[in-house]
Design a protein around this motif. Structure first.
Motif, PDB file in Angstrom:
ATOM      1  N   ARG A  17       0.848  -1.183   0.000  1.00 62.70           N
ATOM      2  CA  ARG A  17       0.000   0.000   0.000  1.00 62.70           C
ATOM      3  C   ARG A  17       0.885   1.235   0.000  1.00 62.70           C
ATOM      4  NH1 ARG A  17      -3.610   2.734   4.818  1.00 62.70           N
ATOM      5  NH2 ARG A  17      -4.745   4.198   3.518  1.00 62.70           N
ATOM      6  N   ASP A  19       0.966   5.316   0.412  1.00 66.38           N
ATOM      7  CA  ASP A  19       0.182   6.437   0.933  1.00 66.38           C
ATOM      8  C   ASP A  19       1.108   7.328   1.746  1.00 66.38           C
ATOM      9  OD1 ASP A  19      -2.017   8.075   1.817  1.00 66.38           O
ATOM     10  OD2 ASP A  19      -3.327   6.342   1.564  1.00 66.38           O
ATOM     11  N   ARG A  23      -0.849   9.231   7.514  1.00 70.40           N
ATOM     12  CA  ARG A  23      -2.269   8.886   7.422  1.00 70.40           C
ATOM     13  C   ARG A  23      -2.575   7.750   8.399  1.00 70.40           C
ATOM     14  NH1 ARG A  23      -5.677   8.628   1.857  1.00 70.40           N
ATOM     15  NH2 ARG A  23      -7.736   8.206   2.731  1.00 70.40           N
ATOM     16  N   THR A  25      -3.832   4.536  10.046  1.00 67.84           N
ATOM     17  CA  THR A  25      -4.326   3.265   9.535  1.00 67.84           C
ATOM     18  C   THR A  25      -4.329   2.235  10.645  1.00 67.84           C
ATOM     19  OG1 THR A  25      -3.403   3.748   7.349  1.00 67.84           O
ATOM     20  CG2 THR A  25      -3.984   1.474   7.801  1.00 67.84           C
ATOM     21  N   GLN A  64      -8.146  -0.682   8.287  1.00 64.69           N
ATOM     22  CA  GLN A  64      -9.051   0.466   8.222  1.00 64.69           C
ATOM     23  C   GLN A  64      -8.277   1.756   8.039  1.00 64.69           C
ATOM     24  OE1 GLN A  64     -11.640   1.450  11.638  1.00 64.69           O
ATOM     25  NE2 GLN A  64     -13.248   1.836  10.144  1.00 64.69           N
ATOM     26  N   ASP A  65      -8.700   2.516   7.048  1.00 63.56           N
ATOM     27  CA  ASP A  65      -8.232   3.891   6.862  1.00 63.56           C
ATOM     28  C   ASP A  65      -8.981   4.733   7.891  1.00 63.56           C
ATOM     29  OD1 ASP A  65      -7.749   6.490   6.128  1.00 63.56           O
ATOM     30  OD2 ASP A  65      -8.754   6.347   4.197  1.00 63.56           O
ATOM     31  N   GLU A  66      -8.281   5.143   8.938  1.00 72.27           N
ATOM     32  CA  GLU A  66      -8.956   5.832  10.037  1.00 72.27           C
ATOM     33  C   GLU A  66      -9.296   7.279   9.700  1.00 72.27           C
ATOM     34  OE1 GLU A  66      -7.776   3.846  14.128  1.00 72.27           O
ATOM     35  OE2 GLU A  66      -5.987   4.565  13.094  1.00 72.27           O
ATOM     36  N   LYS A  67      -8.825   7.782   8.580  1.00 65.56           N
ATOM     37  CA  LYS A  67      -9.188   9.135   8.173  1.00 65.56           C
ATOM     38  C   LYS A  67     -10.610   9.171   7.635  1.00 65.56           C
ATOM     39  CE  LYS A  67      -7.762  13.004   5.251  1.00 65.56           C
ATOM     40  NZ  LYS A  67      -6.739  13.519   4.298  1.00 65.56           N
ATOM     41  N   THR A  71     -11.754   0.712   3.936  1.00 67.33           N
ATOM     42  CA  THR A  71     -10.631  -0.217   3.897  1.00 67.33           C
ATOM     43  C   THR A  71     -10.107  -0.341   2.483  1.00 67.33           C
ATOM     44  OG1 THR A  71      -9.835  -2.405   4.544  1.00 67.33           O
ATOM     45  CG2 THR A  71     -12.007  -2.311   3.502  1.00 67.33           C
ATOM     46  N   TYR A  72      -8.887  -0.820   2.373  1.00 67.09           N
ATOM     47  CA  TYR A  72      -8.276  -1.057   1.070  1.00 67.09           C
ATOM     48  C   TYR A  72      -7.994  -2.534   0.841  1.00 67.09           C
ATOM     49  CZ  TYR A  72      -4.039  -1.328   3.883  1.00 67.09           C
ATOM     50  OH  TYR A  72      -3.125  -1.673   4.834  1.00 67.09           O
ATOM     51  N   SER A  94     -13.939   9.287  -1.899  1.00 70.14           N
ATOM     52  CA  SER A  94     -13.247   8.205  -1.209  1.00 70.14           C
ATOM     53  C   SER A  94     -13.913   6.871  -1.523  1.00 70.14           C
ATOM     54  CB  SER A  94     -13.280   8.454   0.304  1.00 70.14           C
ATOM     55  OG  SER A  94     -12.679   7.388   0.989  1.00 70.14           O
ATOM     56  N   GLY A  96     -13.157   3.704   0.035  1.00 70.14           N
ATOM     57  CA  GLY A  96     -13.003   2.630   1.010  1.00 70.14           C
ATOM     58  C   GLY A  96     -14.281   1.865   1.280  1.00 70.14           C
TER      59      GLY A  96
END
Length: 310
Positions: A17, A19, A23, A25, A64-67, A71-72, A94, A96
């Protein structure tokens, strides 16, 4: 990704990943509480297409993308795998939530078909927020697909693997069924895109010769992981390296941003166990390298660190 429905381990995935390191995660975990599925709001947080109970009942294990809350990459209790990659050139909504949507289905075939229709409907309505371009992989022990959401005319509709596609005003949506018994690269373009993806051109042939990892044996991932590690070389790192470095000068980075690097690595192997697809997942919150991978024991909701020698 390597998919073979006739093999004892029908699905093998190695993923990175890219990024921003800052960020937030969360490492893969079991999404079994209502507050794990956050509501969509206008600031761009998670947009999902089904009722909340559909996600909570699917035994989803995902990062989990906490922003933004999505999810990816993830697996569900039915043995369905889903992962989302950026395609080149695009910014909007977005995505996710679409990966979580994929993880609500009992089979990859059902999920791929229904999500194709959903994405077509969303992308055809210019009056509402639309997804930025992506490649969504969805696979299980029987089938493997890539749902392509591309800019108009930006993918190969002559591919023999293309099941269906639809041209819209701004987007082209396609559903590709991946051939079995082959290693497939899905990067920022089409699957196995040797014409446009320098990383695919550089690494695909080598991976197709690599021995398959053995379920239950992390050391057997050696050749796969070693090829993912960033090796310094003259030129643009996005042209040759699977894992991305953090160059001191933005001019050395293909994105023009020295903060854009590899911040996660996943190695997933599967095994048929009766009617269910069992899986093991090695996860590292960094680029692939010699050192520590974490083996997820999701049922016990804990991780144990295992050394990887490269």
């Amino acid at each position: 990704i390597r998919h073979d429905p006739d093999a004892d381990n029908p699905l093998i995935v190695a993923a990175t990943r890219e990024d921003y390191p800052a960020r937030p995660t969360r490492a893969p975990f079991l999404w079994n509480k209502p507050d794990h599925i956050v509501p969509y709001v206008k600031d761009g947080r998670l947009k999902v297409n089904f009722k909340r109970h559909a996600y909570l009942e699917a035994d989803i294990v995902a990062a989990q993308d906490e922003k933004f809350g999505g999810t990816y990459i993830g697996m569900n209790g039915h043995g369905v795998f889903a992962a989302l990659n950026n395609r080149e050139n695009g910014q909007k909504l977005s995505r996710g939530g679409i990966t979580l949507d994929a993880l609500t289905f009992a089979t990859a075939a059902e999920g791929a078909g229904k999500l194709f229709d959903i994405v077509c409907a969303i992308q055809s309505d210019a009056s509402k927020p639309r997804y930025t371009v992506f490649n969504l992989i969805i696979a299980d022990k029987r089938d493997a697909y890539v749902l392509i959401n591309a800019k108009r005319n930006d993918f190969d509709t002559f591919s023999s693997n293309l099941e269906t596609y639809k041209d819209l005003e701004d987007f082209s949506i396609g559903l590709v069924k991946l051939p079995p018994q082959e290693v497939i690269f899905v990067a920022g373009y089409d699957d196995n895109d040797l014409k446009r993806s320098k990383r695919t051109e550089r690494h695909l042939a080598a991976y197709q010769k690599r021995p398959e990892p053995v379920f239950g044996n992390i050391a057997s991932w050696h050749d796969w992981v070693a090829n993912m590690v960033h090796v310094p070389e003259e030129g643009n790192p996005f042209d040759y390296s699977i894992a991305q470095p953090n160059p001191a000068d933005a001019r050395d980075n293909g994105k023009g941003d020295p903060a854009w690097v590899t911040i996660g690595t996943s190695l997933i192997n599967t095994r048929k166990a009766g009617g269910v697809l069992g899986y093991e997942w090695y996860y590292h919150e960094d680029a692939p390298r010699a050192g520590i991978m974490s083996f997820l024991e999701v049922g016990r909701e804990r991780k144990k660190d295992l050394s990887v020698t490269i």
